[in-house]
Design a protein around this motif. Structure first.
Motif, PDB file in Angstrom:
ATOM      1  N   PHE B  34       0.948  -1.302   0.039  1.00 30.22           N
ATOM      2  CA  PHE B  34       0.171   0.049   0.036  1.00 30.22           C
ATOM      3  C   PHE B  34       0.839   1.332  -0.027  1.00 30.22           C
ATOM      4  N   TYR B  36       0.212   5.023   1.687  1.00 30.21           N
ATOM      5  CA  TYR B  36      -0.788   6.050   2.235  1.00 30.21           C
ATOM      6  C   TYR B  36      -0.238   7.387   2.102  1.00 30.21           C
ATOM      7  N   GLN B  38      -0.482  11.292   4.003  1.00 32.37           N
ATOM      8  CA  GLN B  38      -0.850  12.126   5.297  1.00 32.37           C
ATOM      9  C   GLN B  38      -0.677  13.453   4.988  1.00 32.37           C
ATOM     10  N   GLU B  42      -3.815  15.487   9.801  1.00 31.37           N
ATOM     11  CA  GLU B  42      -4.871  14.603   9.287  1.00 31.37           C
ATOM     12  C   GLU B  42      -4.271  13.131   9.613  1.00 31.37           C
ATOM     13  N   GLY B  43      -5.247  12.061   9.708  1.00 31.50           N
ATOM     14  CA  GLY B  43      -4.867  10.526   9.533  1.00 31.50           C
ATOM     15  C   GLY B  43      -4.253  10.409   8.337  1.00 31.50           C
ATOM     16  N   LEU B  44      -4.344   8.947   8.145  1.00 34.11           N
ATOM     17  CA  LEU B  44      -3.728   8.477   6.895  1.00 34.11           C
ATOM     18  C   LEU B  44      -4.799   8.433   5.908  1.00 34.11           C
ATOM     19  N   LEU B  46      -5.561   6.170   2.265  1.00 34.23           N
ATOM     20  CA  LEU B  46      -5.247   5.183   1.239  1.00 34.23           C
ATOM     21  C   LEU B  46      -4.915   5.767  -0.101  1.00 34.23           C
ATOM     22  N   LYS B  49      -3.087   0.674  -3.853  1.00 34.09           N
ATOM     23  CA  LYS B  49      -2.650  -0.739  -3.397  1.00 34.09           C
ATOM     24  C   LYS B  49      -2.552  -1.694  -4.582  1.00 34.09           C
ATOM     25  N   PHE B  89       3.670   7.316   2.843  1.00 33.23           N
ATOM     26  CA  PHE B  89       3.880   6.111   3.747  1.00 33.23           C
ATOM     27  C   PHE B  89       3.718   4.896   2.512  1.00 33.23           C
ATOM     28  N   SER B  93       0.846  -5.601   4.345  1.00 34.77           N
ATOM     29  CA  SER B  93       0.289  -6.184   5.169  1.00 34.77           C
ATOM     30  C   SER B  93       1.001  -7.408   5.569  1.00 34.77           C
ATOM     31  N   LEU B 102      -0.500  -3.646   9.869  1.00 30.97           N
ATOM     32  CA  LEU B 102       0.184  -2.989   8.873  1.00 30.97           C
ATOM     33  C   LEU B 102       1.548  -2.712   9.336  1.00 30.97           C
ATOM     34  N   PHE B 104       4.762  -0.106   8.332  1.00 27.60           N
ATOM     35  CA  PHE B 104       4.959   0.971   7.628  1.00 27.60           C
ATOM     36  C   PHE B 104       6.395   1.366   7.392  1.00 27.60           C
TER      37      PHE B 104
END
Lengths: 113, 114
Positions: B34, B36, B38, B42-44, B46, B49, B89, B93, B102, B104
């Motif tokens: 994946f 991601y 950011q 904020e959060g991450l 997607l 993938k 990032f 998995s 996950l 990173f």
């Protein structure tokens, strides 16, 4: 479809206190994971809950704990807070099995003073 | 154990430049890969993938190909915009598929100047 909701967004706590953070996953998602993000260590996995059971755990001390309720909402608790616990705590929601994409909340910014 | 290594940042580019962010991984089993992104405060989110070798993930002009032979998943975009400025990032998995965990990379900051 609502996203992942984390509350509160910001917290300031004193060293030695405890704190509880909350996460509501996407409807229908059964897996909730928690991550700690700091400038020095990056994103580190805390634990994962699936159907109310802890399915996996990262390398954090026992002061960090969590749980998941029957509606998939999850809480994480940190007891006896230390200055080094200051971080952004992110919750991730996944539909079920592994290898699927995770959807993240905006995080809870915890500052320990 | 499994790990992800990303190129160090920050990466500074002019608008419309070509972007490559390198990502290599070490994994057992059959992980998904994946990217991601950011944005500040904020959060991450997607970005894209890939679930098996030779898969190409793409979204919003970004692409990455799952290369098992080189254990790589490099992110590319042909023409970056100022709005692409963020931290990126790379993640993998768990290869067993038994957990949603996950792993990173350390993140790469991209700054795009007008």
């Amino acid at each position: 479809k609502a996203g992942v909701t984390q509350t509160p967004r910001y917290l300031i706590k004193t060293r030695g206190q405890q704190v509880t953070l909350s996460c509501s996953p996407i409807s229908g998602h059964r897996s909730v994971s928690w991550y700690q993000q700091t400038p020095g260590q990056g994103l580190q996995f805390l634990f994962e809950y699936f159907s109310e059971t802890q399915r996996n755990k990262g390398n954090f001390p026992g002061r960090f704990s969590g749980r998941q309720f029957s509606n998939s909402r999850s809480e994480m608790n940190v007891s006896t807070l230390e200055l080094g616990d200051s971080a952004l705590y992110l919750c991730a929601s996944q539909q079920g099995g592994g290898r699927t994409e995770a959807f993240f909340g905006q995080g809870t910014r915890l500052t320990v003073v | 154990g499994d790990s992800v290594t990303q190129m160090e940042g920050p990466v500074t580019l002019s608008e419309e430049a070509f972007l490559t962010i390198n990502c290599t991984y070490t994994a057992t089993g059959y992980p998904s890969l994946f990217w991601y992104v950011q944005y500040p405060g904020e959060g991450l989110q997607l970005l894209l993938k890939a679930t098996k070798a030779d898969d190409k993930g793409s979204n919003k002009g970004f692409e990455a190909t799952y290369r098992k032979e080189t254990t790589s998943f490099h992110l590319e975009k042909g023409s970056v915009q100022v709005s692409d400025s963020a931290v990126y990032f790379c993640a993998l998995s768990d290869g067993s598929g038994n957990t949603g965990k996950l792993i990173f990379g350390q993140g790469t900051t991209l700054q795009v100047k007008p």
